[in-house]
Design a protein around this motif. Structure first.
Motif, PDB file in Angstrom:
ATOM      1  N   TYR A 268       0.840  -1.187   0.000  1.00 37.38           N
ATOM      2  CA  TYR A 268       0.000   0.000   0.000  1.00 37.38           C
ATOM      3  C   TYR A 268       0.882   1.245   0.000  1.00 37.38           C
ATOM      4  O   TYR A 268       2.104   1.170   0.091  1.00 37.38           O
ATOM      5  N   LYS A 274      -4.419   5.760  -3.570  1.00 39.34           N
ATOM      6  CA  LYS A 274      -4.541   4.766  -2.502  1.00 39.34           C
ATOM      7  C   LYS A 274      -5.054   3.423  -3.020  1.00 39.34           C
ATOM      8  O   LYS A 274      -5.807   2.717  -2.343  1.00 39.34           O
ATOM      9  N   PRO A 276      -4.348  -0.405  -3.846  1.00 41.33           N
ATOM     10  CA  PRO A 276      -3.362  -1.429  -3.474  1.00 41.33           C
ATOM     11  C   PRO A 276      -2.627  -1.963  -4.705  1.00 41.33           C
ATOM     12  O   PRO A 276      -3.199  -2.072  -5.801  1.00 41.33           O
TER      13      PRO A 276
END
Length: 744
Positions: A268, A274, A276
Motif C-alpha cells: 500500500y 490509494k 493497493p
C-alpha cells in the motif's frame, strides 16, 4: 515654606512616585532608511557587442560579481524591420507587487519587489540588423544593498543546457534530487542552484514527457513502447480504470522457465489514489527473486484476485506448466480466488506472519511471563511436528496447558489457524516441493525495494510503473549475471570428482544445498529425505550411495540457467489464454472479427473501431484514473479521544500490523504500571559521594567539597563558594573578571 516641599503631578510622574499609569504611546512605525547606491560606472562602456546575447551575458556577469541580479524587463526584436530593436534590462527588484486576486489575502505570500529604478538599455547600431549592439545606462542606482550571497536568487540558480541534460539523465536513473544537486555542485563549484529548483526541473521534465496525454494514455503508451503484456478493466458503465495488470517481456520468459513457486502479496501507499498494488514474484534456480507481474486492484475482493490470477496464467506458453506452489498471507479473498483459479496448486500460508500473530495473541491473553514463553515454545513444537500423530499430541498438550485460564488463546489458534494446518504445519508442507519458500518474505523484500525508488506516495500510476520498470530491469541484469556465475565460476569446495557430473550444469545454490546435506549426513547420520521432497535434490541416503552425483538425480528447476530457450507467449484477446495454434498467424481472428464487424449496426461498428484504436494507438484511450482521495479533518466528539499522530502526508511507511499494535499497548501498559524513578538527590554537604570520583592519592589534600549548580559556570561557582565571597555561588562573575584581569 510648606508649599516648597510639595510636588506637582507632572513632577511626580517624572520621578515615578505617582501610582497612576500613563497612557501608552505606540512606537513609531519603522521606516527603512533611504538607500541609493550608484553603480553606473560599472556598466558605462564603449564596448561594441557582436550580438544581443553577448551584451546580455556581459551585463549578467558584471551584475553578479557585484551582488546584483539583472533581468530582461522589456524587449523587441524589431519585427521585419518595421520597428527598432532594443532590450531593456532592470534589477530583479524592479516594479511593484500587484496582488493577483484579492489584495487582502496576503497570508503566506511574499515578494522581492522594491521599485528599484536601475535600468539599462541595449540597441543595435544599425536598424534592422541584429549585430553591433551598444549599451546605455538609463538609471544606474539601486535602492537596496547588494546581496551577501546569491544563493536563493532563482535567476542566477537556473540550470543551463548541459545541467538540464544531466538532471534529465539522473532523473531517468531515479537519482534522488539531493544527490543531483551534489553532483551539479561537484562539477561546477560556482553553481548557485537550490534543491527547490531541482524539484521544479524534475517536475517540468515529467510534464514535458507526458505532453497533452492524460495519465492513463501516457501509461498505456509506455506499456506498449516497452513491449509489456498488459490488461485493463474499468468500472461498469464508466471509463474509470478499475484494475491494471502488466508484465515485462523478460519476466514472462523467466516465469515460463521457473513457474514452480509463486509468492503474492499486496502493498500500500504507492500512489496518490490509494489503490493497493499486488506484486507477484517468483524465484530462480540461483535463489534470486524476480517480479512476474504487477497489478493495481481497486477492491481486494475475490473477483479481483481471480482476474489477476487468470491474467497471470495467460502468460504461460504451456497451460500444463501452472505453478505448483503459491505462498500468500491469510487473505480470505485471495484464498478463495486461488482455490478457483489454481485448484491443483498447493497453497501455503506465510509461516512468519502466522508466528507473529500467534505471539501477539499470546501476549494479549496469556501475558509476557515465563509461562507465556513456555506456551510459545509448545506452539513451535506443534508447527514443527514431523507426523500427524505427533502434531495431535503436541496440540493436545498445548490445549491442556491453556484450557483452564487461557481458553481464548486456544480458541483463537484452533479457529483461525488450525483450520488451515495443511498450509503451514511442517507435517504437510514437508511433502510439498516448495524449494525452501514457506514465507512471503521475498514479496515483502520486493515491496521494500520498490518503495525505496518511489520516495513518496504522492505519485500517479505512471510514476509507479516507472519505478517498477527500472527495478525489474535491474533484477534481470543481476539474474543473468548469477546464471553466468553458476556456469563459469565454481567454488573450490566443489572441485572434487563427487560433483563432476553436475558442476557447471546446475546453479551454485543447488551445489551448496547438496554439500550441506552431505556434511550433515556424515556428522549426524540418519535421513528424513526432506531435501528430496521439498527441493528435488538427492537427500542424505541417496548421497551415501553415490561416488559421483548423477545429473538425472537433480530436479529440472536447478538445471535451468537461461531463459532464451523458452518461447515467448502471445495472449489471446478473447479468452485470455495462450492459443494452441501458430502464434504468428492472425488470419482466423481477422476473418472472425471482419464477419462480426459487418454484422453490427453503425453504433456497434463505432464501438469496435474505438476498441481497436485503443489497442494499436494507446494514446487515444478514453480510460481515466479514479479521483484522488483527500484526507479531511473532522471535529472530535465530547467523549472521543484524540487519535494518535498520523504519519506525514506522502510517507511510504506502512501502517503497523496487528501484532505491532499489541506490542505497543503492552509496552505502554508496563510503563504506566511502574512507579516513576526517583532521582537520587545529593546533598551539598555529602562529601563521600564526590570523593569516589577522585583518585585515592588526592584524598589527603581535599579539605572541602562544594556541590554547585551545573549551568555552564560551575567552575567559577565552585571557586567563589570555596573562597567565601559574600554572595556565595552568585559571586562567580567576580571570579571570572579577576581571572581575566590576571590573564591580561
Amino acid at each position: 515654606m510648606t508649599e516648597s516641599f510639595l510636588f506637582h503631578e507632572s513632577q511626580l510622574i517624572e520621578v515615578g512616585l505617582n501610582n497612576a499609569q500613563p497612557e501608552e504611546v505606540p512606537p513609531p512605525a519603522f521606516v527603512p532608511p533611504c538607500i541609493s547606491i550608484d553603480v553606473s560606472h560599472l556598466f558605462t562602456t564603449d564596448q561594441i557587442f557582436p550580438t544581443r546575447d553577448d551584451l546580455i551575458n556581459w551585463v549578467h556577469g558584471i551584475a553578479i560579481e557585484n551582488g546584483y541580479v539583472v533581468l530582461i524587463t522589456k524587449s523587441d526584436s524589431g519585427g521585419n524591420g518595421s520597428r527598432k530593436a532594443y532590450v531593456m534590462l532592470g534589477c530583479e527588484k524592479h516594479g511593484k507587487y500587484v496582488p493577483y486576486r484579492d489584495p487582502d489575502l496576503v497570508e503566506g505570500t511574499r515578494t522581492q519587489k522594491t521599485e528599484c529604478p536601475f535600468r539599462l538599455k541595449g540597441r543595435p547600431m544599425k536598424n534592422g540588423i541584429d549585430r553591433d549592439w551598444r549599451l546605455k545606462v538609463m538609471e544606474g542606482t539601486h535602492n537596496h544593498e547588494p546581496a551577501r550571497s546569491l544563493l536563493g536568487h532563482n535567476f542566477v540558480g537556473r540550470l543551463n543546457s548541459e545541467e538540464k541534460e544531466q538532471v534529465e539523465k539522473m532523473s531517468k536513473s531515479w537519482v534522488p534530487p539531493r544527490k543531483m544537486l551534489l553532483t551539479l555542485k561537484e562539477n561546477n563549484p560556482l553553481n548557485l542552484t537550490t534543491i527547490s529548483q531541482i524539484y521544479g526541473a524534475c517536475k517540468r521534465l515529467r510534464k514535458s514527457l507526458r505532453g497533452s496525454l492524460t495519465e492513463m494514455q501516457h501509461l498505456l503508451k509506455k506499456l506498449d513502447g516497452d513491449k509489456y503484456v498488459h490488461f485493463e478493466r474499468h468500472e461498469p458503465g464508466s471509463e474509470v480504470i478499475r484494475d491494471v495488470f502488466w508484465a515485462h517481456p523478460n519476466a514472462i520468459k523467466l516465469f515460463n522457465t521457473f513457474p514452480y513457486v509463486v509468492i503474492m502479496d499486496c502493498t500500500y501507499k504507492t500512489n496518490k489514489y490509494k489503490i493497493p498494488l499486488l506484486e507477484i514474484v517468483g524465484l530462480t534456480s540461483t535463489d534470486k527473486t524476480y517480479s512476474i507481474a504487477f497489478c493495481y486492484i481497486v477492491n481486494e475482493g475475490t473477483d479481483d484476485y481471480v482476474w489477476a490470477l487468470e491474467c497471470m496464467k495467460s502468460l504461460l506458453a504451456d497451460q500444463a506448466m501452472l505453478p505448483k506452489v503459491i505462498v500468500t498471507d491469510r487473505d480470505l479473498a485471495l484464498l478463495s480466488a486461488a482455490k478457483q483459479s489454481l485448484p491443483n496448486t498447493s497453497h501455503l500460508l506465510c509461516l512468519w506472519h502466522i508466528n507473529k500473530c500467534v505471539l501477539a495473541k499470546c501476549k494479549l491473553y496469556v501475558g509476557t511471563d515465563d509461562f507465556a514463553e513456555l506456551v510459545m515454545g509448545k506452539w513451535g513444537e506443534v508447527v514443527d511436528a514431523a507426523t500427524v500423530e505427533e502434531f495431535e499430541v503436541q496440540w493436545m498438550q498445548l490445549f491442556n496447558m491453556c484450557k483452564d485460564k487461557y481458553s481464548n488463546f486456544t480458541s483463537y489458534c484452533s479457529t483461525t489457524w488450525l483450520v488451515h494446518k495443511e498450509k503451514f504445519a511442517k507435517e504437510w508442507t514437508n511433502h510439498v516441493m516448495h524449494f525452501g519458500t514457506t514465507t512471503s518474505n521475498r514479496a515483502e523484500g520486493a515491496h521494500a525495494s520498490l518503495k525505496k525508488m518511489l520516495r513518496d506516495c504522492k505519485g500517479d500510476l505512471a510514476t509507479s510503473w516507472d519505478a517498477s520498470h527500472s527495478l525489474t530491469c535491474n533484477r534481470h541484469t543481476e539474474i543473468l549475471a548469477s546464471f553466468e556465475r553458476s556456469i563459469h565460476r565454481i567454488d573450490h569446495i566443489f572441485m572434487f570428482p563427487f560433483y563432476t557430473n553436475i558442476r557447471g550444469f546446475v546453479s551454485n545454490k543447488c551445489l551448496q544445498l547438496i554439500d550441506d546435506e552431505h556434511i550433515r549426513m556424515k556428522s549426524y547420520g540418519g535421513c528424513d529425505c526432506l531435501l528430496r521432497e521439498t527441493h528435488g535434490l538427492p537427500c542424505g541416503c541417496e548421497l551415501a550411495g553415490y561416488e559421483r552425483i548423477p545429473y538425472e538425480s537433480i530436479h529440472p528447476f536447478w538445471k535451468r540457467l537461461s531463459w532464451e530457450h523458452v518461447p515467448e507467449p502471445v495472449a489471446d484477446t478473447i479468452s485470455n489464454h495462450i492459443c494452441g495454434m501458430n502464434h504468428g498467424d492472425m488470419q482466423p481472428e481477422v476473418e472472425a472479427l471482419t464477419h462480426y464487424f459487418s454484422s453490427l449496426d453503425t453504433g456497434g461498428q463505432s464501438m469496435v473501431r474505438r476498441k481497436l484504436q485503443a489497442i494499436y494507438c494507446p494514446e487515444s484511450s478514453s480510460l481515466c484514473t479514479p479521483e484522488v482521495q483527500i484526507r479531511s479533518k473532522r471535529t472530535l466528539k465530547a467523549n472521543e479521544r484524540k487519535p494518535p499522530k498520523v504519519k506525514a502526508i506522502g510517507s511510504l511507511t506502512r501502517d503497523p500490523s496487528g501484532f505491532e499494535h499489541v506490542d505497543r499497548e503492552i509496552k505502554e501498559a508496563k510503563k504506566a504500571s511502574q512507579p516513576p524513578k526517583k532521582k537520587k538527590r545529593v546533598k551539598k554537604s555529602d562529601t563521600s559521594y564526590f570523593m569516589g570520583h577522585f583518585p585515592s592519592f588526592f584524598h589527603p589534600y581535599i579539605h572541602t567539597v562544594q556541590n554547585v549548580e551545573d549551568d555552564g559556570n560551575c567552575g567559577y561557582r565552585a571557586i567563589a563558594a570555596l573562597l567565601g565571597l559574600p554572595s556565595g555561588e552568585e559571586g562567580w562573575p567576580c571570579v571570572r573578571e579577576a581571572l581575566i584581569d590576571e590573564l591580561d
